[in-house]
Design a protein around this motif. Sequence first.
Motif, PDB file in Angstrom:
ATOM      1  N   ALA A 240       0.816  -1.219   0.000  1.00 24.97           N
ATOM      2  CA  ALA A 240       0.000   0.000   0.000  1.00 24.97           C
ATOM      3  C   ALA A 240       0.850   1.270   0.000  1.00 24.97           C
ATOM      4  O   ALA A 240       0.367   2.356  -0.258  1.00 24.97           O
ATOM      5  CB  ALA A 240      -0.923   0.011   1.212  1.00 24.97           C
ATOM      6  N   LEU A 241       2.145   1.100   0.276  1.00 24.71           N
ATOM      7  CA  LEU A 241       3.010   2.276   0.366  1.00 24.71           C
ATOM      8  C   LEU A 241       3.710   2.547  -0.951  1.00 24.71           C
ATOM      9  O   LEU A 241       4.474   1.724  -1.437  1.00 24.71           O
ATOM     10  CB  LEU A 241       4.081   2.047   1.431  1.00 24.71           C
ATOM     11  N   GLY A 242       3.474   3.699  -1.500  1.00 25.67           N
ATOM     12  CA  GLY A 242       4.252   4.115  -2.659  1.00 25.67           C
ATOM     13  C   GLY A 242       5.599   4.609  -2.152  1.00 25.67           C
ATOM     14  O   GLY A 242       5.794   4.758  -0.950  1.00 25.67           O
ATOM     15  N   PRO A 243       6.547   4.850  -3.046  1.00 29.09           N
ATOM     16  CA  PRO A 243       7.826   5.385  -2.599  1.00 29.09           C
ATOM     17  C   PRO A 243       7.632   6.783  -2.014  1.00 29.09           C
ATOM     18  O   PRO A 243       6.929   7.605  -2.601  1.00 29.09           O
ATOM     19  CB  PRO A 243       8.659   5.433  -3.874  1.00 29.09           C
ATOM     20  N   LEU A 244       8.224   7.017  -0.854  1.00 28.73           N
ATOM     21  CA  LEU A 244       8.108   8.341  -0.250  1.00 28.73           C
ATOM     22  C   LEU A 244       9.039   9.302  -0.986  1.00 28.73           C
ATOM     23  O   LEU A 244      10.157   8.961  -1.328  1.00 28.73           O
ATOM     24  CB  LEU A 244       8.496   8.273   1.226  1.00 28.73           C
ATOM     25  N   ARG A 245       8.545  10.499  -1.189  1.00 31.28           N
ATOM     26  CA  ARG A 245       9.357  11.498  -1.872  1.00 31.28           C
ATOM     27  C   ARG A 245      10.054  12.377  -0.835  1.00 31.28           C
ATOM     28  O   ARG A 245       9.603  12.489   0.293  1.00 31.28           O
ATOM     29  CB  ARG A 245       8.467  12.333  -2.789  1.00 31.28           C
ATOM     30  N   ILE A 246      11.155  12.981  -1.248  1.00 33.09           N
ATOM     31  CA  ILE A 246      11.905  13.812  -0.307  1.00 33.09           C
ATOM     32  C   ILE A 246      12.054  15.232  -0.849  1.00 33.09           C
ATOM     33  O   ILE A 246      12.432  15.423  -2.009  1.00 33.09           O
ATOM     34  CB  ILE A 246      13.277  13.180   0.023  1.00 33.09           C
ATOM     35  N   ASN A 247      11.687  16.208  -0.017  1.00 29.67           N
ATOM     36  CA  ASN A 247      11.826  17.618  -0.384  1.00 29.67           C
ATOM     37  C   ASN A 247      13.016  18.214   0.354  1.00 29.67           C
ATOM     38  O   ASN A 247      13.138  18.043   1.568  1.00 29.67           O
ATOM     39  CB  ASN A 247      10.577  18.403   0.027  1.00 29.67           C
ATOM     40  N   VAL A 248      13.876  18.907  -0.390  1.00 28.71           N
ATOM     41  CA  VAL A 248      15.072  19.509   0.209  1.00 28.71           C
ATOM     42  C   VAL A 248      15.114  20.989  -0.167  1.00 28.71           C
ATOM     43  O   VAL A 248      14.912  21.345  -1.336  1.00 28.71           O
ATOM     44  CB  VAL A 248      16.345  18.790  -0.285  1.00 28.71           C
ATOM     45  N   ASN A 249      15.375  21.834   0.824  1.00 30.61           N
ATOM     46  CA  ASN A 249      15.455  23.278   0.570  1.00 30.61           C
ATOM     47  C   ASN A 249      16.792  23.655  -0.047  1.00 30.61           C
ATOM     48  O   ASN A 249      17.845  23.176   0.371  1.00 30.61           O
ATOM     49  CB  ASN A 249      15.281  24.054   1.882  1.00 30.61           C
ATOM     50  N   LEU A 250      16.746  24.543  -1.023  1.00 34.59           N
ATOM     51  CA  LEU A 250      17.964  25.060  -1.644  1.00 34.59           C
ATOM     52  C   LEU A 250      18.065  26.543  -1.341  1.00 34.59           C
ATOM     53  O   LEU A 250      17.082  27.267  -1.488  1.00 34.59           O
ATOM     54  CB  LEU A 250      17.880  24.936  -3.170  1.00 34.59           C
ATOM     55  N   SER A 251      19.241  26.982  -0.956  1.00 38.61           N
ATOM     56  CA  SER A 251      19.414  28.408  -0.749  1.00 38.61           C
ATOM     57  C   SER A 251      19.827  29.052  -2.081  1.00 38.61           C
ATOM     58  O   SER A 251      20.375  28.391  -2.961  1.00 38.61           O
ATOM     59  CB  SER A 251      20.447  28.639   0.352  1.00 38.61           C
ATOM     60  N   PRO A 252      19.550  30.351  -2.227  1.00 40.30           N
ATOM     61  CA  PRO A 252      19.922  31.048  -3.470  1.00 40.30           C
ATOM     62  C   PRO A 252      21.408  30.880  -3.805  1.00 40.30           C
ATOM     63  O   PRO A 252      21.766  30.797  -4.982  1.00 40.30           O
ATOM     64  CB  PRO A 252      19.599  32.517  -3.172  1.00 40.30           C
ATOM     65  N   CYS A 253      22.267  30.802  -2.777  1.00 42.99           N
ATOM     66  CA  CYS A 253      23.712  30.635  -3.032  1.00 42.99           C
ATOM     67  C   CYS A 253      23.998  29.303  -3.708  1.00 42.99           C
ATOM     68  O   CYS A 253      24.943  29.178  -4.493  1.00 42.99           O
ATOM     69  CB  CYS A 253      24.526  30.678  -1.747  1.00 42.99           C
ATOM     70  N   GLN A 254      23.209  28.299  -3.386  1.00 47.16           N
ATOM     71  CA  GLN A 254      23.417  26.997  -4.028  1.00 47.16           C
ATOM     72  C   GLN A 254      23.016  27.051  -5.503  1.00 47.16           C
ATOM     73  O   GLN A 254      23.583  26.354  -6.335  1.00 47.16           O
ATOM     74  CB  GLN A 254      22.626  25.909  -3.310  1.00 47.16           C
ATOM     75  N   LEU A 255      21.988  27.871  -5.771  1.00 45.02           N
ATOM     76  CA  LEU A 255      21.512  28.015  -7.146  1.00 45.02           C
ATOM     77  C   LEU A 255      22.579  28.583  -8.057  1.00 45.02           C
ATOM     78  O   LEU A 255      22.671  28.213  -9.232  1.00 45.02           O
ATOM     79  CB  LEU A 255      20.327  28.983  -7.193  1.00 45.02           C
ATOM     80  N   THR A 256      23.361  29.507  -7.531  1.00 48.93           N
ATOM     81  CA  THR A 256      24.368  30.154  -8.366  1.00 48.93           C
ATOM     82  C   THR A 256      25.691  29.401  -8.329  1.00 48.93           C
ATOM     83  O   THR A 256      26.615  29.738  -9.048  1.00 48.93           O
ATOM     84  CB  THR A 256      24.606  31.614  -7.905  1.00 48.93           C
TER      85      THR A 256
END
Length: 288
Positions: free
Chosen positions: A114-130
Amino acid sequence: RAKSAGGNRFELADPEADARAITRHGLTTALPTALERGEFFIEYQPLVHLGDGSVRGAEALVRWLHPQHGVLGPDRFIPLAEHTGLIVPLGRWVLEQSVRQAREWRELHGGVEALGPLRINVNLSPCQLTHPGLVQDTVDILERTGVAPDALCLEVTESALIGADDDLLKPLRRLAEMGVDIALDDFGTGYSNLANLRRLPVSILKLDRSFTQSMQQFPADPVDLKIVEGIVSLAHSLDLAVTVEGVETGAQAEQLRILGCDTAQGWYYARPGPPERLHELALVDATG
Ligand code: C2E
Ligand code: MG
Ligand code: MG
Ligand code: MG
């Protein structure tokens, strides 16, 4: 602490401001060793499907177990880490830990149909984007852990993308093409142009807690209801899913469900907690 007359124009003592500055300074200088010594840890908060109440994944939220000050929340040290650049290795560490955790949940849950794979959300800071290594680091982590890109969602705040040019969006586009979801975090606080949404490689809007708070009263302010309803319908017409943050009561959850929001997160379901907790919640939820 008396300030030297040289550099500072303000001589008046403000002990509290001084204490804050000392702590900030102390924390800033302690950050690099904290990462080496393993003083950071991650709590996970479930993301719940509003339609059927099932746990679909979790957001990773970093904390610092400081040897003198105890557990510090991200608001205390993320800005400092951004300022000094430590956010890049710290963010990479959070990403790797979280993706590993997602794989572990998947292994634990392998036998539960009954369990689908759990998804994971991770925060990115603007510095990581650049930072030029973002895409390759992410690819490496997914490959090392054997986690599929579509199990990962990277959260970027709306304010980080306001006025973003193509160079800033390029890495996010690459990641989105690979199948990584990009979520626009704290949506509704940054006064971004709604038409701008079309340019962004995002697939999820995370509606800021301030909207959820306005659903606290019953009946909720009709204007607030209309605003959320409008955002949800615009999001859906652009093929974006809507997640709501900060759901603290059942009444809020019900209101947001009726308004068409897809996923919810908040203390009503669970506070951020250790990974075992998320595993238990998902299991209880799937097996009754
Ligand atoms: P965010 O990404 O918007 O995360 C949601 C915040 O709301 C979290 O605060 C969470 O604990 C809190 N929250 C969740 N449910 C409720 C609720 O029902 N009521 C209330 N009042 N609050 C709720 P937290 O953990 O203190 O994190 C604050 C912010 O720090 C995050 O906001 C995110 O922007 C940042 N952050 C956390 N972890 C990381 C990270 O690994 N990297 C980066 N760059 N930023 C991070
Ligand atoms: Mg977030
Ligand atoms: Mg948020
Ligand atoms: Mg928020």
